[in-house]
Design a protein around this motif. Structure first.
Motif, mmCIF file in Angstrom:
data_model
loop_
_atom_site.group_PDB
_atom_site.id
_atom_site.type_symbol
_atom_site.label_atom_id
_atom_site.label_comp_id
_atom_site.label_asym_id
_atom_site.label_seq_id
_atom_site.Cartn_x
_atom_site.Cartn_y
_atom_site.Cartn_z
ATOM 1 N N THR A 124 0.852 -1.193 0.000
ATOM 2 C CA THR A 124 0.000 0.000 0.000
ATOM 3 C C THR A 124 0.882 1.234 0.000
ATOM 4 O O THR A 124 1.880 1.302 0.725
ATOM 5 C CB THR A 124 -0.917 -0.004 1.235
ATOM 6 O OG1 THR A 124 -1.795 -1.127 1.163
ATOM 7 C CG2 THR A 124 -1.750 1.270 1.312
ATOM 8 N N ASN A 125 0.494 2.196 -0.813
ATOM 9 C CA ASN A 125 1.185 3.489 -0.875
ATOM 10 C C ASN A 125 2.674 3.357 -1.189
ATOM 11 O O ASN A 125 3.538 3.875 -0.472
ATOM 12 C CB ASN A 125 0.984 4.280 0.422
ATOM 13 C CG ASN A 125 -0.463 4.659 0.653
ATOM 14 O OD1 ASN A 125 -1.211 4.889 -0.297
ATOM 15 N ND2 ASN A 125 -0.885 4.714 1.907
ATOM 16 N N SER A 126 2.975 2.647 -2.256
ATOM 17 C CA SER A 126 4.333 2.678 -2.793
ATOM 18 C C SER A 126 4.691 4.135 -3.061
ATOM 19 O O SER A 126 3.974 4.837 -3.781
ATOM 20 C CB SER A 126 4.400 1.871 -4.089
ATOM 21 O OG SER A 126 5.427 2.325 -4.934
ATOM 22 N N VAL A 127 5.784 4.595 -2.469
ATOM 23 C CA VAL A 127 6.090 6.020 -2.555
ATOM 24 C C VAL A 127 6.349 6.431 -4.011
ATOM 25 O O VAL A 127 5.927 7.513 -4.444
ATOM 26 C CB VAL A 127 7.266 6.374 -1.630
ATOM 27 C CG1 VAL A 127 8.566 5.745 -2.104
ATOM 28 C CG2 VAL A 127 7.426 7.867 -1.493
ATOM 29 N N PHE A 128 7.014 5.588 -4.787
ATOM 30 C CA PHE A 128 7.225 5.906 -6.202
ATOM 31 C C PHE A 128 5.897 5.922 -6.945
ATOM 32 O O PHE A 128 5.608 6.852 -7.713
ATOM 33 C CB PHE A 128 8.184 4.899 -6.844
ATOM 34 C CG PHE A 128 8.394 5.121 -8.312
ATOM 35 C CD1 PHE A 128 9.338 6.033 -8.767
ATOM 36 C CD2 PHE A 128 7.642 4.430 -9.262
ATOM 37 C CE1 PHE A 128 9.521 6.261 -10.128
ATOM 38 C CE2 PHE A 128 7.823 4.643 -10.614
ATOM 39 C CZ PHE A 128 8.769 5.557 -11.056
ATOM 40 N N THR A 129 5.079 4.903 -6.730
ATOM 41 C CA THR A 129 3.793 4.822 -7.423
ATOM 42 C C THR A 129 2.923 6.020 -7.092
ATOM 43 O O THR A 129 2.292 6.613 -7.986
ATOM 44 C CB THR A 129 3.071 3.519 -7.048
ATOM 45 O OG1 THR A 129 3.898 2.402 -7.380
ATOM 46 C CG2 THR A 129 1.740 3.401 -7.767
ATOM 47 N N ASN A 130 2.853 6.400 -5.827
ATOM 48 C CA ASN A 130 1.990 7.506 -5.448
ATOM 49 C C ASN A 130 2.453 8.826 -6.035
ATOM 50 O O ASN A 130 1.643 9.680 -6.401
ATOM 51 C CB ASN A 130 1.887 7.603 -3.925
ATOM 52 C CG ASN A 130 0.932 6.571 -3.348
ATOM 53 O OD1 ASN A 130 0.655 5.554 -3.981
ATOM 54 N ND2 ASN A 130 0.430 6.819 -2.147
ATOM 55 N N VAL A 131 3.767 9.017 -6.156
ATOM 56 C CA VAL A 131 4.249 10.275 -6.744
ATOM 57 C C VAL A 131 3.952 10.320 -8.239
ATOM 58 O O VAL A 131 3.470 11.340 -8.748
ATOM 59 C CB VAL A 131 5.744 10.487 -6.455
ATOM 60 C CG1 VAL A 131 6.283 11.676 -7.257
ATOM 61 C CG2 VAL A 131 5.953 10.744 -4.967
ATOM 62 N N VAL A 132 4.199 9.228 -8.973
ATOM 63 C CA VAL A 132 3.882 9.283 -10.413
ATOM 64 C C VAL A 132 2.380 9.353 -10.626
ATOM 65 O O VAL A 132 1.910 9.968 -11.596
ATOM 66 C CB VAL A 132 4.494 8.104 -11.210
ATOM 67 C CG1 VAL A 132 6.000 8.188 -11.226
ATOM 68 C CG2 VAL A 132 4.024 6.765 -10.721
ATOM 69 N N ALA A 133 1.604 8.758 -9.734
ATOM 70 C CA ALA A 133 0.148 8.891 -9.823
ATOM 71 C C ALA A 133 -0.268 10.338 -9.573
ATOM 72 O O ALA A 133 -1.108 10.898 -10.297
ATOM 73 C CB ALA A 133 -0.529 7.958 -8.821
ATOM 74 N N GLY A 134 0.318 10.954 -8.537
ATOM 75 C CA GLY A 134 0.002 12.347 -8.253
ATOM 76 C C GLY A 134 0.390 13.269 -9.385
ATOM 77 O O GLY A 134 -0.367 14.179 -9.774
ATOM 78 N N TYR A 135 1.579 13.054 -9.953
ATOM 79 C CA TYR A 135 1.986 13.843 -11.112
ATOM 80 C C TYR A 135 1.005 13.661 -12.273
ATOM 81 O O TYR A 135 0.703 14.603 -13.016
ATOM 82 C CB TYR A 135 3.385 13.421 -11.559
ATOM 83 C CG TYR A 135 4.541 14.044 -10.801
ATOM 84 C CD1 TYR A 135 4.345 15.033 -9.854
ATOM 85 C CD2 TYR A 135 5.842 13.632 -11.046
ATOM 86 C CE1 TYR A 135 5.407 15.607 -9.178
ATOM 87 C CE2 TYR A 135 6.919 14.195 -10.379
ATOM 88 C CZ TYR A 135 6.692 15.174 -9.434
ATOM 89 O OH TYR A 135 7.750 15.743 -8.765
ATOM 90 N N SER A 136 0.533 12.434 -12.460
ATOM 91 C CA SER A 136 -0.420 12.164 -13.542
ATOM 92 C C SER A 136 -1.693 12.974 -13.346
ATOM 93 O O SER A 136 -2.253 13.525 -14.312
ATOM 94 C CB SER A 136 -0.765 10.673 -13.587
ATOM 95 O OG SER A 136 0.373 9.876 -13.780
ATOM 96 N N LEU A 137 -2.176 13.037 -12.117
ATOM 97 C CA LEU A 137 -3.399 13.782 -11.818
ATOM 98 C C LEU A 137 -3.194 15.281 -12.027
ATOM 99 O O LEU A 137 -4.027 15.965 -12.631
ATOM 100 C CB LEU A 137 -3.829 13.487 -10.380
ATOM 101 C CG LEU A 137 -4.308 12.042 -10.126
ATOM 102 C CD1 LEU A 137 -4.208 11.697 -8.644
ATOM 103 C CD2 LEU A 137 -5.742 11.859 -10.635
ATOM 104 N N TYR A 138 -2.073 15.794 -11.553
ATOM 105 C CA TYR A 138 -1.777 17.214 -11.750
ATOM 106 C C TYR A 138 -1.589 17.547 -13.229
ATOM 107 O O TYR A 138 -2.015 18.607 -13.704
ATOM 108 C CB TYR A 138 -0.519 17.605 -10.982
ATOM 109 C CG TYR A 138 -0.740 17.928 -9.524
ATOM 110 C CD1 TYR A 138 -1.605 18.949 -9.135
ATOM 111 C CD2 TYR A 138 -0.063 17.224 -8.531
ATOM 112 C CE1 TYR A 138 -1.796 19.257 -7.794
ATOM 113 C CE2 TYR A 138 -0.244 17.528 -7.182
ATOM 114 C CZ TYR A 138 -1.121 18.541 -6.818
ATOM 115 O OH TYR A 138 -1.297 18.853 -5.495
ATOM 116 N N LEU A 139 -0.913 16.660 -13.981
ATOM 117 C CA LEU A 139 -0.693 16.926 -15.397
ATOM 118 C C LEU A 139 -2.021 17.016 -16.139
ATOM 119 O O LEU A 139 -2.188 17.855 -17.038
ATOM 120 C CB LEU A 139 0.183 15.836 -16.023
ATOM 121 C CG LEU A 139 0.504 16.026 -17.505
ATOM 122 C CD1 LEU A 139 1.357 17.275 -17.714
ATOM 123 C CD2 LEU A 139 1.212 14.801 -18.082
ATOM 124 N N ALA A 140 -2.975 16.162 -15.769
ATOM 125 C CA ALA A 140 -4.282 16.205 -16.429
ATOM 126 C C ALA A 140 -4.977 17.541 -16.179
ATOM 127 O O ALA A 140 -5.646 18.087 -17.071
ATOM 128 C CB ALA A 140 -5.142 15.046 -15.935
#
Length: 770
Positions: A491-507
């Motif tokens: 749960t909450n892989s730090v790498f996964t969560n950051v690229v997910a967050g970047y994906s949301l912000y980029l959208a």
């Protein structure tokens, strides 16, 4: 990526099927010279050339896997291999999908290279002309064989054998015809393609053969209802080549392959009409035009220069030509071992992973942005399947598979089901590559042709994966695996969560860029989720645990949390960055994949720890680069893993460009900070660096750095901030960069859209970067 040990049991069986002897190679470890030139090992041979673009040897590597490849993005092979591949040709259902093997009707050998012979051959890979040469200096003649995948006639592999007779000291000596014995060694029939019986025809006195067939299995019946057809054409090869006693001659033997019979056949006939030398020069001209556009140039360290030149040669050999005799079809991506390999499970079957976007893409983007767009186009072409994959797993938007090939469906082998299920960060990595691409190019056409859709649909996927945790008030992403494959279903892989967050912000940002022609759903909601994603952080130890519940001291496979510092460039305290590096260096596998130590080197360079950076930079390639042809292995000696490992190459190039040169790509600027020379070098040049249509050359010397502007795009006026003043860049300007910077190149905001905040985990104490 699959675990190396989990794959070994499959490799010997596959090698036996292909008629390749499985080998266990024992090597000796020796210290390098002062310039990092490693002595040869038992499975390798010495490179005797002093030319940075040419690798020469008297003896081929004992392990055939370390032979170099030739290719042009459509067709490729390893030299003297019995296997040829073409772009987008796969066989096998889902997890069994692999590059389909075509017998190598281009594998022509001089007999003098197959047996003990009094005349010792010299083997050379010329990366400048993109040709492999064999030269045999005989008693009465000099024989030179050239083997290359033609850069203009892109369906063609060419063998040319030039025989030049020698004059005799005695004019009365009676000469006889010169006979050169050769053999065609195509290998066994293909297990992937049902070829019909080859059909011969006589063309201008030469026998031309054509064989057509279809792959035996489709990758997925839903998205590929019929097998793929392929046709191969080649010319007969005699047992002996005969040259008059006082003459010289060039013999040309082409092989072509394509999914369209008329394309393969017409190209072969056209090549046969070409003069032999003109045919070769047309190939060389195309390669030189490609190299003129960009390069990384190193002076003062021959070995390092050779490694860099080899990497670009291997990369470009697997990327399509800019101009070709016949139109090119779709491009099916850049796999971890390139186009020349992929039959074996150990070479990842020619599949596409996150390796493309995170490891290979960044330096390709900086020098050849047209190829970066092509790599993203493969993801656009398979977006329909990504939508199905998301729906099938109960999510919204696009979920890209961990491994993809021809159709874009999940094709991970049955050896490793957990990576297919949990390693979902690839979807965020694709969005991160799109983010970097837009930052460097501001390519409106790409947005209109699918870019808006792919970015926003990836955000929809992550929005559907994020679940509110009512105990913390934050969003969790459960059931994932980060790059460290030793820990799954976390749960909450730090790498996964950051690229997910970047994906949301980029959208959110792209929704503004595209608003005149693409209607996005509730962009602010994406940013709200990103802001509230959980971000593991240990305040007492001041470092990032890899995931929620990670216990200090547990070993890991490869770079994971350290990737937050680079390439993700996530804002954090210097002390946190330092602690991430030092801690994870102590628990990372010593025999992990090649690219890991490149990211650690960049981290230490960012912190000004140059001595540590040098140690890790050396560690990132020494033991992975195999002589004499600079072929990379996935794992350090004495292990091998995947060969030729583009992922490790990509990490190494990033250390040079983003580490030593200090280049950084951000959405609002290009930044250069504290540029310095790589170890044991006297000059480092990035020629043909691209930014917002500008063509730049960045040169680092011992005590200075300069930026030269060759050309600009009239759409974007660029300013350089040198720490004190803004300087407007104009063509033919050279600017000296004094001090450590940061030096920034920037333009006006794109469409006046607000840049994303990129703050993830609002509960995380985030002092300004120092």
């Amino acid at each position: 990526m699959w675990r190396f040990l989990a794959r070994n049991k499959h490799v010997a069986a596959m090698m036996a099927v292909l008629g390749v002897a499985a080998m266990v190679v024992i090597v000796l470890t020796t210290k390098g010279t002062s310039h990092g030139v490693s002595k040869t090992h038992l499975d390798e041979t010495e490179d005797i050339s002093d030319d940075p673009h040419i690798f020469s040897t008297y003896d081929l590597p004992a392990d055939d896997r370390f032979m170099p490849s030739i290719g042009n993005g459509h067709i490729a092979t390893n030299v003297f291999s019995s296997t040829v591949h073409i772009n987008g040709l796969y066989n096998g259902l889902r997890g069994e999908s692999r590059r389909a093997r075509i017998p190598a009707y281009a594998n022509i050998r001089l007999n003098s290279t197959l047996t003990h012979h009094p005349f010792r051959p010299v083997y050379s890979l010329d990366t400048s002309d993109a040709v492999f040469k064999v030269r045999v200096d005989r008693e009465r003649s000099v024989v030179t064989q050239r083997i290359y995948a033609h850069r203009y006639y892109t369906r063609t592999i060419v063998n040319q054998i030039q025989v030049v007779s020698k004059p005799h000291a005695d004019p009365n000596f009676i000469h006889h015809e010169i006979w050169i014995a050769v053999k065609l060694l195509p290998g066994p029939d293909s297990e992937d393609i049902d070829f019909e019986t080859p059909i011969p025809e006589i063309v201008d006195g030469r026998t031309v053969w054509t064989a057509c067939g279809s792959t035996r299995e489709v990758e997925d019946p839903t998205f590929q209802p019929l097998p793929t057809e392929v046709c191969v054409c080649w010319t007969s090869v005699p047992d002996h080549l005969v040259v008059p006693q006082h003459g010289s001659r060039v013999f040309t033997f082409p092989m072509t392959a394509d999914k369209n019979k008329s394309v393969a056949r017409s190209e072969l006939l056209q090549v046969l009409q070409e003069d032999g030398e003109e045919l070769f020069q047309k190939h060389v001209k195309s390669w030189h035009q490609l190299y003129q556009q960009a390069a990384l140039e190193i002076e003062g360290n021959l070995h390092l220069s050779k490694i860099v030149n080899a990497i670009w040669y291997y990369f470009l050999s697997s990327l399509p030509s800019e101009e070709s005799y016949q139109p090119l079809g779709p491009f099916y991506g850049l796999s971890p071992t390139g186009l020349a390999r992929g039959v074996l499970l150990d070479d990842y079957h020619g599949h596409n992973f996150w390796d493309t976007e995170i490891w290979m893409f960044p330096t390709i983007l900086m020098l050849y942005p047209k190829y970066a767009r092509l790599l993203l186009q493969y993801r656009l072409d398979t977006a329909y399947e990504a939508a199905h994959h998301a729906r099938d797993t109960g999510n919204s938007g696009y979920r890209f598979p961990w491994e993809s090939a021809y159709t874009g469906v999940e094709v991970t082998s049955s050896c490793c089901p957990e990576v297919a299920e949990f390693e979902q960060h690839i979807t965020g990595c694709i969005s991160f590559a799109a983010r970097q691409f837009l930052a460097v190019t501001r390519d409106e056409d790409w947005l209109k042709r699918g870019g808006c859709s792919i970015v926003t649909n990836i955000a929809d996927f992550w929005a559907s994966r994020a679940v509110i945790n009512y105990n913390t008030g934050l969003y969790d992403i459960e059931n994932v695996m980060g790059p460290d494959e030793d820990h799954s279903n976390v749960t909450n892989s730090v790498f996964t969560n950051v690229v997910a967050g970047y994906s949301l912000y980029l959208a959110q940002y792209v929704a503004c860029l595209c608003k005149s022609y693409y209607a996005a759903k509730d962009p602010e909601h994406w940013a709200d989720i990103a802001w509230s994603l959980a971000l593991p952080y240990d305040e007492e130890a001041d470092y990032h645990p890899q995931f929620s519940g990670y216990r200090r001291g547990e070993g890991i496979k490869q770079a994971d949390a350290v990737l937050l510092g680079f390439p993700l460039q996530y804002n954090m305290k210097q002390s946190t960055r330092s602690n991430d590096l030092s801690y994870y260096e102590s628990v990372t596998r010593s025999n992990g994949p090649a690219m890991t130590w490149s990211m650690h080197a960049i981290g230490h360079l960012d912190l000004g720890e140059d001595d540590l950076a040098t140690q890790l930079f050396n560690r990132s390639y020494q033991g992975y680069v195999r002589e004499p042809f600079k072929v990379w292995s996935e794992v350090r000696r004495p292990d091998v893993g995947a060969v030729n490992f583009f992922t490790g190459m990509g990490g190494f190039l990033q250390t040079l460009v983003f580490g030593y040169a200090g280049v950084r790509v951000r959405l609002d600027r290009l930044e250069i900070t504290r540029p310095r020379l790589p170890p044991s070098t006297t000059k480092f040049t990035i020629r043909g660096m691209k930014y917002l249509g500008a063509n730049l050359t960045f040169e680092v010397n011992q005590n200075s750095a300069t930026l030269k502007v060759h050309s600009l795009d009239s759409t974007w006026m660029l300013n350089l901030f040198n720490g004190k003043y803004n300087v407007t860049l104009v063509p033919d300007m050279t600017v000296t960069l004094s001090g450590e910077g940061p030096f920034t190149i920037h333009s006006a905001p794109w469409k006046e859209c607000k840049y994303p905040g990129d703050v993830i985990g609002h509960n995380y104490l985030r002092p300004k970067d120092t």
